[in-house]
Design an enzyme around this catalytic site. Structure first.
Site, PDB file in Angstrom:
ATOM      1  N   LYS A  22      -4.220  10.559   0.525  1.00 56.51           N
ATOM      2  CA  LYS A  22      -3.552  11.553   1.336  1.00 56.51           C
ATOM      3  C   LYS A  22      -2.031  11.453   1.069  1.00 56.51           C
ATOM      4  O   LYS A  22      -1.289  12.404   1.290  1.00 56.51           O
ATOM      5  CB  LYS A  22      -3.886  11.225   2.815  1.00 56.51           C
ATOM      6  CG  LYS A  22      -3.263   9.792   3.491  1.00 56.51           C
ATOM      7  CD  LYS A  22      -3.711   9.808   4.780  1.00 56.51           C
ATOM      8  CE  LYS A  22      -3.921   8.552   5.247  1.00 56.51           C
ATOM      9  NZ  LYS A  22      -2.553   7.430   4.965  1.00 56.51           N
ATOM     10  N   ARG A  97      -2.272   7.162  14.119  1.00 60.86           N
ATOM     11  CA  ARG A  97      -3.547   6.573  13.804  1.00 60.86           C
ATOM     12  C   ARG A  97      -4.456   5.737  14.898  1.00 60.86           C
ATOM     13  O   ARG A  97      -5.392   5.366  14.560  1.00 60.86           O
ATOM     14  CB  ARG A  97      -3.010   5.200  12.964  1.00 60.86           C
ATOM     15  CG  ARG A  97      -2.942   5.288  11.409  1.00 60.86           C
ATOM     16  CD  ARG A  97      -2.132   4.226  10.712  1.00 60.86           C
ATOM     17  NE  ARG A  97      -2.704   3.899   9.638  1.00 60.86           N
ATOM     18  CZ  ARG A  97      -1.868   3.970   8.285  1.00 60.86           C
ATOM     19  NH1 ARG A  97      -1.050   4.712   8.421  1.00 60.86           N
ATOM     20  NH2 ARG A  97      -2.706   3.442   7.403  1.00 60.86           N
ATOM     21  N   ARG A 136      -5.200   0.523  -7.436  1.00 63.25           N
ATOM     22  CA  ARG A 136      -3.830   0.735  -6.981  1.00 63.25           C
ATOM     23  C   ARG A 136      -3.045  -0.662  -6.859  1.00 63.25           C
ATOM     24  O   ARG A 136      -1.969  -1.140  -7.300  1.00 63.25           O
ATOM     25  CB  ARG A 136      -3.726   1.300  -5.855  1.00 63.25           C
ATOM     26  CG  ARG A 136      -2.523   1.817  -5.451  1.00 63.25           C
ATOM     27  CD  ARG A 136      -2.434   2.683  -4.058  1.00 63.25           C
ATOM     28  NE  ARG A 136      -2.907   2.397  -3.041  1.00 63.25           N
ATOM     29  CZ  ARG A 136      -3.058   3.165  -1.988  1.00 63.25           C
ATOM     30  NH1 ARG A 136      -2.867   4.305  -1.894  1.00 63.25           N
ATOM     31  NH2 ARG A 136      -3.294   2.265  -0.867  1.00 63.25           N
ATOM     32  N   ARG A 142       0.809  -3.626  -4.489  1.00 60.10           N
ATOM     33  CA  ARG A 142       1.094  -3.629  -3.178  1.00 60.10           C
ATOM     34  C   ARG A 142       0.261  -4.677  -2.462  1.00 60.10           C
ATOM     35  O   ARG A 142      -0.983  -4.709  -2.398  1.00 60.10           O
ATOM     36  CB  ARG A 142       0.475  -2.227  -2.663  1.00 60.10           C
ATOM     37  CG  ARG A 142       1.531  -1.240  -2.262  1.00 60.10           C
ATOM     38  CD  ARG A 142       0.920  -0.039  -1.618  1.00 60.10           C
ATOM     39  NE  ARG A 142       0.378  -0.191  -0.454  1.00 60.10           N
ATOM     40  CZ  ARG A 142      -0.023   1.000   0.315  1.00 60.10           C
ATOM     41  NH1 ARG A 142       0.375   2.217   0.044  1.00 60.10           N
ATOM     42  NH2 ARG A 142      -0.458   0.767   1.361  1.00 60.10           N
ATOM     43  N   ARG A 153      -8.590  -2.778   6.166  1.00 58.41           N
ATOM     44  CA  ARG A 153      -8.068  -1.599   6.467  1.00 58.41           C
ATOM     45  C   ARG A 153      -9.270  -0.408   6.626  1.00 58.41           C
ATOM     46  O   ARG A 153      -8.760   0.466   7.613  1.00 58.41           O
ATOM     47  CB  ARG A 153      -7.005  -1.193   5.093  1.00 58.41           C
ATOM     48  CG  ARG A 153      -5.902  -2.429   5.135  1.00 58.41           C
ATOM     49  CD  ARG A 153      -5.022  -2.058   3.896  1.00 58.41           C
ATOM     50  NE  ARG A 153      -4.544  -0.646   4.123  1.00 58.41           N
ATOM     51  CZ  ARG A 153      -3.884  -0.017   2.744  1.00 58.41           C
ATOM     52  NH1 ARG A 153      -4.418  -0.604   1.665  1.00 58.41           N
ATOM     53  NH2 ARG A 153      -3.250   1.082   3.037  1.00 58.41           N
TER      54      ARG A 153
HETATM   55  P1  AMP Z   1      -0.231   3.488   4.647  1.00 56.98           P
HETATM   56  O1  AMP Z   1       0.836   3.401   3.513  1.00 56.98           O
HETATM   57  O2  AMP Z   1       0.028   4.593   5.440  1.00 56.98           O
HETATM   58  O3  AMP Z   1      -1.535   3.287   4.448  1.00 56.98           O
HETATM   59  O4  AMP Z   1       0.318   2.348   5.801  1.00 56.98           O
HETATM   60  C1  AMP Z   1       0.552   0.797   5.194  1.00 56.98           C
HETATM   61  C2  AMP Z   1       0.517   0.182   6.575  1.00 56.98           C
HETATM   62  O5  AMP Z   1       1.560   0.265   7.103  1.00 56.98           O
HETATM   63  C3  AMP Z   1      -0.654   0.240   7.365  1.00 56.98           C
HETATM   64  O6  AMP Z   1      -1.704  -0.565   6.972  1.00 56.98           O
HETATM   65  C4  AMP Z   1      -0.117  -0.549   8.750  1.00 56.98           C
HETATM   66  O7  AMP Z   1       0.034  -1.502   8.892  1.00 56.98           O
HETATM   67  C5  AMP Z   1       1.286   0.207   8.750  1.00 56.98           C
HETATM   68  N1  AMP Z   1       1.390   1.342   9.290  1.00 56.98           N
HETATM   69  C6  AMP Z   1       1.749   2.828   8.869  1.00 56.98           C
HETATM   70  N2  AMP Z   1       1.525   3.751   9.644  1.00 56.98           N
HETATM   71  C7  AMP Z   1       1.282   3.229  10.768  1.00 56.98           C
HETATM   72  C8  AMP Z   1       0.938   3.779  12.218  1.00 56.98           C
HETATM   73  N3  AMP Z   1       1.086   5.141  12.434  1.00 56.98           N
HETATM   74  N4  AMP Z   1       0.606   2.941  12.892  1.00 56.98           N
HETATM   75  C9  AMP Z   1       0.402   1.385  12.770  1.00 56.98           C
HETATM   76  N5  AMP Z   1       0.818   0.967  11.596  1.00 56.98           N
HETATM   77  C10 AMP Z   1       0.893   1.893  10.547  1.00 56.98           C
END
Ligand code: AMP
Length: 195
Positions: A22, A97, A136, A142, A153
């Protein structure tokens, strides 16, 4: 996609499990539409890299694969959507989320007389997600793509975020897209969807 909103648009949310692509697709579609792709994950990673107070607060949470609390995220998103470039549409990648985050977003949009035009759910089988994230992690390093965090996750996504699909489906704004294809094919489907 009908867009009767006099204040522009479109306002799009991308839903999808980690590893669904995404982020890649949101960035690409946003560029085509000339609107910002707003990735809360990228914003938090930038905060961590900058060593800000926010970054220090969220670093450990992100590394564990858990979610940052809704109040913190509300501040981050409220502030970002206030920026001039987001006034005429945006793609949100990684927010909301949780049910509370969806309420917060609704409140922000209502306050501005705006509405969500489209919620895109990118669907990818779990086995494919795990292998994409694992590679990745090797390539980009990461911290939250380490094998032991990937399952966590995905579990958080299934338990807390996936129910939003139902909510937006009931609201009539949800479209599901098969994300288990090449990047260009998925991008073409998305382009058709917003045309
Ligand atoms: P992502 O790159 O979107 O997968 O986000 C990486 C990490 O950032 C997630 O696993 C959460 O720890 C945190 N994170 C990002 N967006 C949110 C959100 N909307 N609510 C809570 N945690 C978030």
């Amino acid at each position: 996609m009908a867009d009767a909103d006099p204040r522009g648009g479109p306002r799009i949310v991308f839903l999808g499990p980690p590893g669904s692509g995404k982020g890649t697709q949101a960035a690409r579609l946003a560029e085509e539409l000339g609107i910002p792709a707003i990735s809360t994950g990228d914003m938090l990673r930038a905060a961590v890299a900058a060593g800000s107070e926010l970054g220090a607060r969220v670093e450990g949470i992100m590394e564990s694969g858990a979610l940052v609390d809704d109040d913190t995220m509300a501040e981050v998103v409220r502030e970002r959507l206030r920026q001039a470039d987001a006034r005429c549409g945006f793609i949100l990648d990684g927010y909301p989320r949780t049910a509370r985050q969806a309420e917060t977003l609704q409140g922000i949009l209502d306050a501005g007389g705006d509405r969500l035009d489209l919620v895109i759910s990118l669907r990818v089988p779990e086995q494919e997600l795990v292998s994409r994230m694992a590679s990745r992690g090797e390539v980009e390093g990461r911290a939250d793509d380490r094998a032991e965090v990937i399952r966590e996750r995905l579990r958080v996504y299934e338990g807390t975020t996936a129910p939003l699909v139902e909510r937006y489906s009931a609201a009539g704004v949800l479209r599901e897209v098969d994300g288990d294809r090449g990047i260009d094919e998925v991008a073409a489907s998305l382009r058709e969807l917003v045309a």
